[in-house]
Design an enzyme around this catalytic site. Structure first.
Site, short mmCIF file in Angstrom:
data_model
loop_
_atom_site.label_atom_id
_atom_site.label_comp_id
_atom_site.label_asym_id
_atom_site.label_seq_id
_atom_site.Cartn_x
_atom_site.Cartn_y
_atom_site.Cartn_z
N LYS A 92 0.86 -1.18 0.00
CA LYS A 92 0.00 0.00 0.00
C LYS A 92 0.90 1.23 0.00
O LYS A 92 1.47 1.61 1.02
CB LYS A 92 -0.92 0.06 1.22
CG LYS A 92 -1.98 1.15 1.03
CD LYS A 92 -2.48 1.75 2.32
CE LYS A 92 -1.66 2.88 2.85
NZ LYS A 92 -1.61 4.08 1.99
N GLU A 99 9.97 1.95 10.26
CA GLU A 99 10.95 3.00 10.00
C GLU A 99 10.20 4.31 10.19
O GLU A 99 9.37 4.67 9.35
CB GLU A 99 11.47 2.94 8.56
CG GLU A 99 12.20 1.67 8.20
CD GLU A 99 13.52 1.49 8.91
OE1 GLU A 99 14.00 2.45 9.54
OE2 GLU A 99 14.05 0.38 8.85
N CYS A 136 13.64 11.13 6.50
CA CYS A 136 13.56 10.83 7.94
C CYS A 136 14.92 10.91 8.61
O CYS A 136 15.00 11.18 9.79
CB CYS A 136 12.90 9.48 8.15
SG CYS A 136 13.42 8.26 6.95
N GLU A 170 10.25 16.54 14.58
CA GLU A 170 10.61 16.38 13.17
C GLU A 170 9.81 17.41 12.37
O GLU A 170 8.58 17.47 12.47
CB GLU A 170 10.26 14.96 12.73
CG GLU A 170 10.76 14.63 11.35
CD GLU A 170 10.46 13.19 10.96
OE1 GLU A 170 9.33 12.74 11.19
OE2 GLU A 170 11.36 12.53 10.41
P1 NAD Z 1 1.90 8.78 7.53
O1 NAD Z 1 2.61 8.03 8.58
O2 NAD Z 1 0.54 9.25 7.80
O3 NAD Z 1 1.85 7.87 6.20
C1 NAD Z 1 2.81 6.86 5.90
C2 NAD Z 1 2.07 5.63 5.39
O4 NAD Z 1 1.32 5.07 6.47
C3 NAD Z 1 1.05 5.96 4.29
O5 NAD Z 1 1.01 4.92 3.35
C4 NAD Z 1 -0.25 6.04 5.07
O6 NAD Z 1 -1.38 5.80 4.28
C5 NAD Z 1 -0.04 4.93 6.08
N1 NAD Z 1 -0.88 5.04 7.26
C6 NAD Z 1 -1.30 6.17 7.87
N2 NAD Z 1 -2.10 5.86 8.91
C7 NAD Z 1 -2.18 4.51 8.96
C8 NAD Z 1 -2.86 3.59 9.80
N3 NAD Z 1 -3.63 3.99 10.81
N4 NAD Z 1 -2.71 2.28 9.56
C9 NAD Z 1 -1.94 1.84 8.55
N5 NAD Z 1 -1.29 2.66 7.71
C10 NAD Z 1 -1.40 3.98 7.91
O7 NAD Z 1 2.83 9.93 7.13
P2 NAD Z 1 2.41 11.20 6.30
O8 NAD Z 1 1.06 11.75 6.66
O9 NAD Z 1 2.62 10.82 4.90
O10 NAD Z 1 3.47 12.19 6.89
C11 NAD Z 1 3.31 12.74 8.20
C12 NAD Z 1 4.60 12.83 8.91
O11 NAD Z 1 5.26 11.57 8.91
C13 NAD Z 1 5.56 13.76 8.26
O12 NAD Z 1 5.36 15.07 8.71
C14 NAD Z 1 6.89 13.22 8.71
O13 NAD Z 1 7.25 13.75 9.95
C15 NAD Z 1 6.63 11.76 8.86
N6 NAD Z 1 7.15 10.97 7.76
C16 NAD Z 1 8.25 10.21 8.01
C17 NAD Z 1 8.77 9.44 7.00
C18 NAD Z 1 9.97 8.59 7.22
O14 NAD Z 1 10.52 8.06 6.27
N7 NAD Z 1 10.40 8.40 8.44
C19 NAD Z 1 8.17 9.44 5.75
C20 NAD Z 1 7.03 10.22 5.53
C21 NAD Z 1 6.53 10.96 6.57
#
Ligand code: NAD
Length: 487
Positions: free
Chosen positions: A182, A257, A291, A391
């Site tokens: 996903k 991660e 990240c 972050e």
């Molecule tokens: P997010 O964590 O919401 O999304 C990452 C993935 O997780 C997406 O595919 C999303 O659909 C999925 N996801 C979200 N909620 C979920 C749930 N309840 N169950 C299962 N899957 C779920 O991140 P975002 O909204 O894209 O970004 C928000 C923050 O996350 C950013 O501000 C940043 O700080 C952080 N981020 C970190 C990384 C990293 O590589 N560490 C990458 C992107 C974002």
């Protein structure tokens, strides 16, 4: 509705409205879609199908059915398909780069030179690790066998969309697992191209399946699914914790991660004229949306003025603009929510009393639309400030001052995160000693070349488990001991 001309050859409107399940493009169980927004124009550029728990059900069933055959497929045959996927990624670099540019604003030169080739590297590494891996060892009559864990649910973010996908899919299928991917709902176009590419590489039906959709619907259904054996997620701490909670009743393996707030310690003997510009560039790479970006530059107090001048000169020289232009170094922030968050955190920095060295709130001059953010450097940042602790995930660098190496190490470790870290210094013995005192999963000394074999992952709240190289491959394996095996 506009389609996306640059990538329309291989990703047509039809495909984007479908999922890739059991070796075929299929319509979602319930007709619904999600808009994809180009962050450079703020316009909707595509609609992708929005999945539901029913689609997850179908994808998991396909992955489960394919598992017995794929896990028993000889290593050489699995390695051959990975080799083909690797070659196709490189062959289709331009299409993939265009998709990344459109879906998350990656500067086209950066997408071509970094986002796509580094994604391909994960596939090459997985193939090479697989080819030489010893799945069975025997010692004093006991055999230790490593076996694929089963069906894996892979959840990826929008910041390095293709790279994060290959970092999970490649070792999982190399290990003999089958997968349901996903991708982020904010960057689904490169993932659709990847699914087509995997199909063209000849991966057997059901080994790789893709369902698009939101985290709350598709991601949560995967995390809770009783027939998924392992979930690997890259994203925010919020989502990582929700996945672990949803996964707990079925006792599946969860690797995460998550976030980071990586320190970059400049020791007193560092070559500041080199280390500061390189530090700024690595903090702002991918518009700071990494990240492990080293966003806390920790420097000797008596060198503060010099560091600030070097940092400002580097930040001010960055070319921020249209991601389609070859000269652009930083495109826009990837989406509205992230742009708003970065703007809010720049304001927090001002309110907390950090000193603005360059950049600041608002869009880059000349842009009325597009999430263009000014590369921003704060100095005299105290470690307790929110901008030093949270972050930000944008082009915002904090400079913190230290009076002793012990204090530098304490500041470096004064974080809930522990993903990346950097140390700069001419005396390698001292740099190594400082590296060993930093609580982080990966420490870089003097900006070395990227090593895709080096395990990557977090201490503390940056996550659990490792990706890349041998350790990343082994996350997808179970361990079986056969005692009384004989010599
Ligand atoms: P997010 O964590 O919401 O999304 C990452 C993935 O997780 C997406 O595919 C999303 O659909 C999925 N996801 C979200 N909620 C979920 C749930 N309840 N169950 C299962 N899957 C779920 O991140 P975002 O909204 O894209 O970004 C928000 C923050 O996350 C950013 O501000 C940043 O700080 C952080 N981020 C970190 C990384 C990293 O590589 N560490 C990458 C992107 C974002």
């Amino acid at each position: 509705m506009t389609t996306y001309p640059a990538i329309s050859d291989s990703l047509d409107r039809q495909t984007s409205q479908q999922f890739y399940i059991d070796g075929r493009w299929v319509h979602p169980a319930i007709a619904a879609s999600l808009p994809v927004i180009d962050p450079a124009t703020e316009q909707v550029v595509a609609q992708v199908a929005r999945g539901s728990a029913e689609d997850v059900e179908r994808a998991v069933a396909a992955a489960r059915a394919a598992f017995a055959g794929w896990s028993a497929t000889p290593v050489a045959a699995r390695a051959q398909v990975l080799g083909k996927i690797h070659a196709l990624i490189l062959e289709r670099t331009e299409q993939l780069a265009q998709a990344l540019c459109l879906e998350m604003g990656a500067a086209i030169g950066f997408a071509r030179a970094m986002q796509v080739p580094l994604a391909a590297e994960h596939v090459r590494v997985a193939r090479d690790v697989l080819s030489s891996y010893r799945f069975q060892t025997v010692e004093r009559g006991t055999a230790i066998e490593r076996e694929p864990i089963g069906v894996c649910g892979l959840i990826t973010p929008w910041n390095w969309p293709l790279y994060q996908i290959t970092a999970k899919v490649a070792p999982a299928i190399a290990a003999g697992c089958t997968v349901v991917l996903k991708p982020s709902e904010l960057s689904p176009l490169s993932a659709l191209l990847f699914a087509q590419l995997v199909h063209d590489a000849g991966l057997p039906p059901g080994v790789f399946n893709l369902v698009n959709g939101s985290g709350a619907e598709v991601g949560a259904a995967m995390a809770a699914h009783p027939d998924i054996d392992m979930i690997s997620i890259t994203g925010s701490n919020r989502a990582g914790a929700l996945v672990a909670q949803a996964a707990a009743p079925t006792v599946k393996r969860v690797t995460q991660e998550l976030g980071g707030k990586s320190p970059n310690v400049l020791l007193p003997d560092a070559d500041f004229a080199k280390a500061v510009p390189l530090g700024v560039m690595s903090a702002f790479r991918n518009v700071g949306q990494s990240c492990s970006a080293p966003t806390r530059m920790i420097v000797p107090k008596d060198r503060l003025a010099e560091v600030e001048a070097l940092a400002a000169a580097t930040a001010n020289a960055l070319i921020v603009g249209d991601p389609q232009s070859q000269d652009t170094q930083l495109g826009p922030i990837a989406n509205q929510a992230q742009f708003d968050r970065v703007q809010a955190m720049i304001q927090v920095g001002l309110d907390e009393g950090a000193r603005l060295v360059c950049g600041g709130p608002g869009r880059v001059a000349g842009f009325a639309t597009g999430f263009y953010t000014r590369p921003t450097v704060f100095s005299e940042v105290a470690s307790a400030m929110r901008i030093a602790q949270e972050e930000i995930f944008g082009p915002v660098l904090c400079i913190l001052a230290y009076e002793s190496v012990d204090q530098a190490v304490a500041i470096a470790n004064d974080t809930v995160y522990g993903l990346g870290a950097h140390v700069q210094g001419r005396d390698l013995q001292l740099a190594r000693a400082v590296a060993s005192r930093i609580r982080a999963g990966q420490v870089h000394l003097n900006h070395p070349a990227w090593n895709p074999m080096a395990p990557f992952g977090g201490y503390k709240r940056s996550g659990n488990g490792r990706e890349y190289g041998v350790q990343g491959f082994e996350e997808y394996l179970e361990t079986k001991a056969i005692i009384g095996f004989g010599e």
